[in-house]
Design an enzyme around this catalytic site. Structure first.
Site, short mmCIF file in Angstrom:
data_model
loop_
_atom_site.label_atom_id
_atom_site.label_comp_id
_atom_site.label_asym_id
_atom_site.label_seq_id
_atom_site.Cartn_x
_atom_site.Cartn_y
_atom_site.Cartn_z
N ARG A 76 0.85 -1.16 0.12
CA ARG A 76 0.10 0.06 -0.27
C ARG A 76 0.99 1.26 0.07
O ARG A 76 1.62 1.34 1.10
CB ARG A 76 -0.87 -0.01 1.11
N ASN B 77 -7.11 1.37 10.26
CA ASN B 77 -5.96 1.54 10.75
C ASN B 77 -6.15 1.64 12.19
O ASN B 77 -6.94 2.44 12.61
CB ASN B 77 -5.30 2.90 10.24
N GLU C 128 -3.19 -0.31 8.10
CA GLU C 128 -1.89 0.05 8.86
C GLU C 128 -2.11 -0.37 10.27
O GLU C 128 -3.00 -0.21 10.90
CB GLU C 128 -1.82 1.55 9.21
N TYR D 216 -4.00 1.94 16.15
CA TYR D 216 -2.74 1.91 16.90
C TYR D 216 -3.01 1.80 18.26
O TYR D 216 -2.18 1.14 18.99
CB TYR D 216 -2.12 3.42 16.52
N HIS E 15 -3.48 10.98 0.83
CA HIS E 15 -2.75 10.45 2.05
C HIS E 15 -2.24 12.03 2.30
O HIS E 15 -0.93 12.17 2.61
CB HIS E 15 -1.69 9.61 1.93
N GLU F 207 -7.57 7.94 6.31
CA GLU F 207 -7.65 8.59 7.83
C GLU F 207 -8.25 10.08 7.59
O GLU F 207 -7.58 11.03 7.99
CB GLU F 207 -6.42 8.61 8.53
C1 BGC Z 1 -0.82 7.79 9.24
C2 BGC Z 1 0.53 7.56 8.79
C3 BGC Z 1 1.37 7.74 10.10
C4 BGC Z 1 1.22 6.72 11.11
C5 BGC Z 1 1.99 6.57 12.63
C6 BGC Z 1 -1.23 7.07 10.57
O1 BGC Z 1 -2.06 8.01 11.46
O2 BGC Z 1 -1.85 7.08 8.23
O3 BGC Z 1 0.69 8.42 7.81
O4 BGC Z 1 2.75 7.78 9.94
O5 BGC Z 1 -0.33 6.85 11.58
O6 BGC Z 1 1.51 8.08 13.21
#
Ligand code: BGC
Length: 452
Positions: free
Chosen positions: A83, A300, A365, A302, A127, A172
Site C-alpha cells: 500500500r 488503521n 496500517e 494504533y 494521504h 484517515e
Molecule cells: C498515518 C501515517 C502515520 C502513522 C503513524 C497514521 O495515522 O496514516 O501516515 O505515519 O499513523 O503515526
C-alpha cells in the site's frame, strides 16, 4: 519478553493478504523534481516550529529514486501487497487541469516493478498531501475540492487502471480533519475546532465522486481507510464521562463510518452541529457517499483512546485522558500504549455496530515506533496484533489482510524523523537501508502462512 516464533501464529485463511504500507510525502522525497507542484506539507514544514527540529520531507527516504531497491526489500519479505500513496501534486501540479506526465511515469514504473515482483499494488489517492494551489482556494473547507479529487482519480486510473485493480480513496479523513483543520498540528495548520466539520463531509463526498470515476474506468475493488479507535473510560467513570465518550466516538469513528456504511451522519449535537453539518450536506450527497457500497473498509489501528468529561474551559465535549495506571501498558517510543486486544475489541465492535452493512475489512496500517535494530519490542507488538486479528476472525469478523506500518522508517509528520516505524531502518544521512529483526520475523511469519 521472548517473542513468540511465527510458527506458532494461528493459520490465516489462504486468501488473507500480508502487506506493508507507506505514503508519498513520508517516503518519496524529490519534492521539486520532474515538475511536481508544492503540496500543503511542502508549505507547512517551512513554518517555524511546525515540525520537530525543522525536519522536512524534501528528501525523506528518496524512494522516488530508490524504489527498485525498496521493491527488492518487499520481495525479500514475501509481501502479497504494498500500500503506497500517489502524490496528487506530482500528477496535477496545480491540483486541477494540467497533467504532469513525468509524475504518472513514476507510478507506472513503480506499479510495473511491483507486479514483476509478484506484489499487488494498492494505491491510496489522498494521504494528506493536497496540492497547495487547492489549499489557496480553501482546501477541504471548499466543496469544489471533492470534485478535484474525482478529476485526479480519473487521470491516474486512465494511466494505471489496466494494472491496478484495487484503490483506496482516502487515508484517515478523521486525522486529516482533526490534526490539519481543527487543531493545526498538521498541514494545512488551521485551528478551527468545530469549524473543521465541513472538511469531513467534503472528504467523504470526494470519496464518493472519486469512487464513481474509478468504477467508470473498470476498478474492481474500492476501499477507503479510516483510523478507528475503541473508546474507553477510566475506572469509576460517571454519567458525564460516558456522555463524553459517546461524543468522542461519534467524532472519531462514526462521523466517517456511518455515512459510508449507513448513508447518514451520527448525532453531532454535542458539537453544536446541525444534521446537515451547517449546510455542507446537500441533497443526494449521502447517496453518493454510500452507494454503491464499499468493496472493503480499510482500518488503521494504533491504540484505544481514554476519554473523560470535559473540564470547565474545554472547547469540546470531551477531554482526552492518559491510560489508567492499572493494569499498566507498555509504551512505544512515541509514548503510545500497546494494547493488542484493543484491535479485537475494535473489529468485533464494528461488526456489532454495522452488521451486514460492514464490508470485508483490511487492516491497512498497524505498527509502532521503536528505534533499535534488534527490535524485539516491535516483534512483540506485531505478534500481539496479528493474534488480535485472528481472534476477531474467530469471532466472525471478515478480515482479509494485515499491512504493517511501515516498510521503512520515514518522515513521521510533525515528529519529523524522530519516530521510527520501519521494518527497515533508514539512515537519513546516507540513505542506507538495514532490515531490523522485525523484518526477519515478518518474513518468516509470511513464509509460514504461505507454505505452512
Ligand atoms: C498515518 C501515517 C502515520 C502513522 C503513524 C497514521 O495515522 O496514516 O501516515 O505515519 O499513523 O503515526
Amino acid at each position: 519478553m521472548i517473542p513468540l516464533s511465527p510458527r506458532q501464529l494461528p493459520q490465516f485463511p489462504a486468501v488473507f493478504e500480508w502487506g506493508a504500507a507507506t505514503a508519498a510525502y513520508q517516503v518519496e522525497g524529490a519534492a521539486e523534481e520532474d515538475g511536481k507542484g508544492p503540496s500543503i506539507w511542502d508549505a507547512f514544514v517551512r513554518r517555524p516550529g511546525a515540525v520537530r527540529d525543522g525536519h522536512t520531507g524534501a528528501t525523506a527516504c528518496d524512494h522516488y529514486h530508490r524504489y527498485a531497491e525498496d521493491i527488492a526489500l518487499m520481495r525479500g519479505l514475501g509481501l502479497d501487497a504494498y500500500r503506497f500513496s500517489i502524490s496528487w501534486p506530482r500528477i496535477l501540479p496545480e491540483g486541477t487541469g494540467r497533467i504532469e506526465p513525468r509524475g504518472l511515469d513514476f507510478y507506472d514504473r513503480l506499479v510495473d516493478g511491483l507486479l514483476a515482483a509478484g506484489i499487488s499494488p494498492v494505491p491510496t489517492l489522498f494521504h494528506w498531501d493536497l496540492p497547495q494551489a487547492l489549499e489557496e482556494g480553501g482546501g477541504w473547507l471548499e466543496r469544489d475540492t471533492a470534485y478535484r479529487l474525482a478529476e485526479y482519480a480519473g487521470v491516474v486510473a486512465d494511466r494505471l487502471g489496466d494494472r491496478v485493480r484495487r484503490w483506496i480513496t482516502l487515508n484517515e479523513p478523521f486525522v486529516h480533519m482533526a490534526f490539519g483543520y481543527a487543531f493545526g498540528v498538521h498541514a494545512p495548520g488551521r485551528a478551527l475546532l468545530t469549524g473543521a466539520l465541513p472538511v469531513a463531509h467534503h472528504q467523504l463526498l470526494g470519496h464518493g465522486l472519486a469512487a464513481a470515476a474509478l468504477r467508470e474506468r473498470g476498478a474492481e475493488r474500492i476501499l477507503t481507510t479510516n483510523n478507528c479507535t475503541p473508546v474507553r473510560l477510566l475506572p469509576g467513570a460517571g454519567e458525564a464521562d460516558r456522555a463524553a465518550a459517546e461524543a468522542y466516538d461519534a467524532l472519531h469513528n462514526r462521523l466517517f463510518n456511518d455515512p459510508l456504511l449507513l448513508g447518514r451522519y451520527p448525532d453531532l449535537k454535542a458539537y453544536g452541529a446541525s444534521e446537515d453539518l451547517d449546510g455542507a450536506v446537500r441533497d443526494g450527497d449521502l447517496d453518493l457517499i454510500s452507494s454503491p457500497p464499499l468493496d472493503g473498509l480499510g482500518v488503521n489501528y494504533y491504540n484505544p483512546t481514554w476519554i473523560t468529561a470535559p473540564g470547565p474551559d474545554a472547547g469540546l465535549p470531551f477531554d482526552l485522558a492518559e491510560p489508567p495506571a492499572e493494569p499498566g501498558y507498555e509504551r512505544t517510543a512515541f509514548g503510545w500504549p500497546v494494547v493488542p486486544e484493543g484491535l479485537t475489541e475494535l473489529l468485533t465492535g464494528l461488526r456489532s455496530r454495522y452488521g451486514d452493512a460492514l464490508p470485508p475489512i483490511t487492516i491497512t496500517e498497524n505498527g509502532c515506533s521503536y528505534p533499535e535494530l534488534d527490535d524485539r519490542r516491535r516483534i512483540d507488538y506485531l505478534d500481539g496484533h496479528v493474534r488480535a486479528v485472528a481472534a476477531a476472525i474467530e469471532a466472525g469478523v471478515d478480515v482479509r489482510g494485515y499491512y504493517v506500518w511501515s516498510l521503512l522508517d520515514n518522515f513521521e509528520w510533525a515528529e519529523g524523523y524522530h519516530q521510527r516505524f520501519g521494518l527497515v531502518q533508514v539512515d537519513f544521512e546516507t540513505q542506507t537501508r538495514t532490515p531490523r529483526e522485525s523484518y526477519a520475523w515478518y518474513r518468516d511469519a509470511i513464509a509460514t502462512q504461505h507454505h505452512g
